[in-house]
Scaffold this active site. Structure first.
Site, PDB file in Angstrom:
ATOM      1  N   HIS A 136       0.835  -1.206   0.000  1.00 43.24           N
ATOM      2  CA  HIS A 136       0.000   0.000   0.000  1.00 43.24           C
ATOM      3  C   HIS A 136       0.866   1.251   0.000  1.00 43.24           C
ATOM      4  CE1 HIS A 136      -3.532   2.479   1.303  1.00 43.24           C
ATOM      5  NE2 HIS A 136      -2.565   3.189   1.870  1.00 43.24           N
ATOM      6  N   GLU A 137       1.843   1.308   0.889  1.00 41.92           N
ATOM      7  CA  GLU A 137       2.653   2.519   1.017  1.00 41.92           C
ATOM      8  C   GLU A 137       3.561   2.739  -0.194  1.00 41.92           C
ATOM      9  OE1 GLU A 137       2.049   4.777   3.144  1.00 41.92           O
ATOM     10  OE2 GLU A 137       0.561   3.522   4.147  1.00 41.92           O
ATOM     11  N   HIS A 140       1.728   4.390  -3.033  1.00 41.99           N
ATOM     12  CA  HIS A 140       1.586   5.845  -2.992  1.00 41.99           C
ATOM     13  C   HIS A 140       2.714   6.519  -3.770  1.00 41.99           C
ATOM     14  CE1 HIS A 140      -1.855   6.522  -0.464  1.00 41.99           C
ATOM     15  NE2 HIS A 140      -1.362   5.863   0.560  1.00 41.99           N
ATOM     16  N   GLU A 196      -5.996   6.918  -1.526  1.00 42.55           N
ATOM     17  CA  GLU A 196      -5.921   5.791  -0.605  1.00 42.55           C
ATOM     18  C   GLU A 196      -6.572   4.541  -1.213  1.00 42.55           C
ATOM     19  OE1 GLU A 196      -4.195   5.547   1.930  1.00 42.55           O
ATOM     20  OE2 GLU A 196      -3.813   7.579   2.643  1.00 42.55           O
TER      21      GLU A 196
END
Length: 268
Positions: A136-137, A140, A196
Site C-alpha cells: 500500500h505505502e 503511494h 488511498e
C-alpha cells in the site's frame, strides 16, 4: 534560485497535457510538479525524520521489513520493466527502515523512502500482513500521489498566477510541507480518499506479484479497524474508505490479484 514548473498555458491544456496514467490501475491524475525537486525534498525530509527517530536494526522485525519491502520493490521493478516503463523508477533510491514508535503507521516518501513503525507490527502479524502495508505505502510513491497532492495544492493556492511561471524556494517549501508535514517521529503523510483507494488496489496487486497471498489483505484491514475500535482512529486509516467499502473493493480486485499471485508461484 527559483524552481520552475511547467504548468501549461491554460486550464484545459493543463489538465490534458499534465495528466499521468497509472500503469497498474489505469487511473489518471494531474501531476504538474517537478519530480526531481520532489525527490530532493523527500530525501532531505527522510534524513531529518531518521535523525529524530530511534531506528531499529539487526532484529528479526527489522530484517522482515527490509526483506518484505525488497520483494515488493523488486516485483514493481519487474512489472515496470515488462511494460517498458523502467524509466519511471530510474531515480528511486530505496530504503526500508523500522522506527520505534507506538503509532499504528507506515509511509513511503516519493523515491522509495520507507518507514514502518513498530506499533503496527502486532497488527500485521505475518509477512503477508506486512506485505499489505508495504504494498500500500509503496504504491503511494509509484502512483505519484505526492506529485498529485503537491499539484493540487499548487493550483489551489496560486491558481492561474503560476501558469507558465515560477515558484520561489519558500513557496515551494511551503507547498511541500503542507503535503508532507513530517520531520518528527510521528510523521503523517496526508493523502485523499481516491489516492488511498488506489493504493489499496495497487498494493494488493504488488504484494501478489511479490508472491504474498492477497487474501490476507481482508484479515489485516479487519485487524486494523479492530485496533482502532473505541479509540482515536490511527492516521493510517484517517482518509481511507469506510471498512465496508474497502472490503468490498478488495473482494472485487482479488480475482486479478490472485492471477498475479499464481504467476508468482503462489498456491491458490
Amino acid at each position: 534560485m527559483k524552481f520552475t514548473h511547467l504548468l501549461g498555458i491554460g486550464a484545459v491544456v493543463l489538465s490534458t497535457a499534465a495528466c499521468t496514467t497509472n500503469p497498474i490501475t489505469g487511473r489518471s491524475s494531474l501531476q504538474i510538479a517537478n519530480n526531481s525537486e520532489i525527490l530532493t525534498m523527500s530525501s532531505q525530509e527522510y534524513k531529518t525524520t531518521l535523525s529524530k527517530s530511534k531506528i531499529i536494526s539487526g532484529t528479526a522485525d527489522a530484517k522482515r521489513v527490509v526483506n518484505v519491502g525488497s520483494r515488493i520493490k523488486n516485483a514493481a521493478e519487474r512489472y515496470y520493466q515488462s511494460i517498458g516503463r523502467s524509466a519511471d523508477l530510474a531515480n528511486y533510491s530505496w530504503e526500508f527502515n523500522l522506527l520505534q514508535s507506538n503509532e499504528l503507521n507506515a509511509w513511503c516518501m516519493p523515491g522509495g523512502k520507507v518507514a514502518v513503525y513498530t506499533g503496527i507490527l502486532p497488527v500485521t502479524k505475518s509477512d503477508n500482513g506486512l506485505a499489505v502495508v508495504l504494498g500500500h505505502e509503496v504504491s503511494h510513491a509509484l502512483a505519484g500521489h505526492g506529485n498529485e497532492r503537491i499539484s493540487q495544492a499548487m493550483v489551489a493556492q496560486y491558481g492561474g498566477s503560476i501558469l507558465g511561471g515560477t515558484m520561489s524556494n519558500s513557496q515551494w517549501a511551503g507547498i511541500f510541507e503542507k503535503v508532507y508535514p513530517i520531520g518528527s517521529q510521528v510523521a503523517l503523510l496526508k493523502y485523499g480518499r481516491n489516492q488511498e483507494s488506489e493504493a489499496d488496489q495497487m498494493g494488493l496487486y504488488l504484494m501478489s506479484m511479490a508472491g504474498y497471498d492477497p487474501r490476507e489483505a481482508i484479515p489485516f484491514w479487519n485487524r486494523m479497524e479492530g485496533a482502532s475500535s473505541g479509540a482515536r482512529q490511527p492516521e493510517f486509516l484517517s482518509t481511507h474508505p469506510n471498512p465496508e467499502t474497502r472490503i468490498s473493493d478488495i473482494n472485487k480486485d482479488l480475482p486479478k490479484a490472485l492471477e498475479y499471485y499464481k504467476a508468482a508461484g503462489g498456491k491458490i
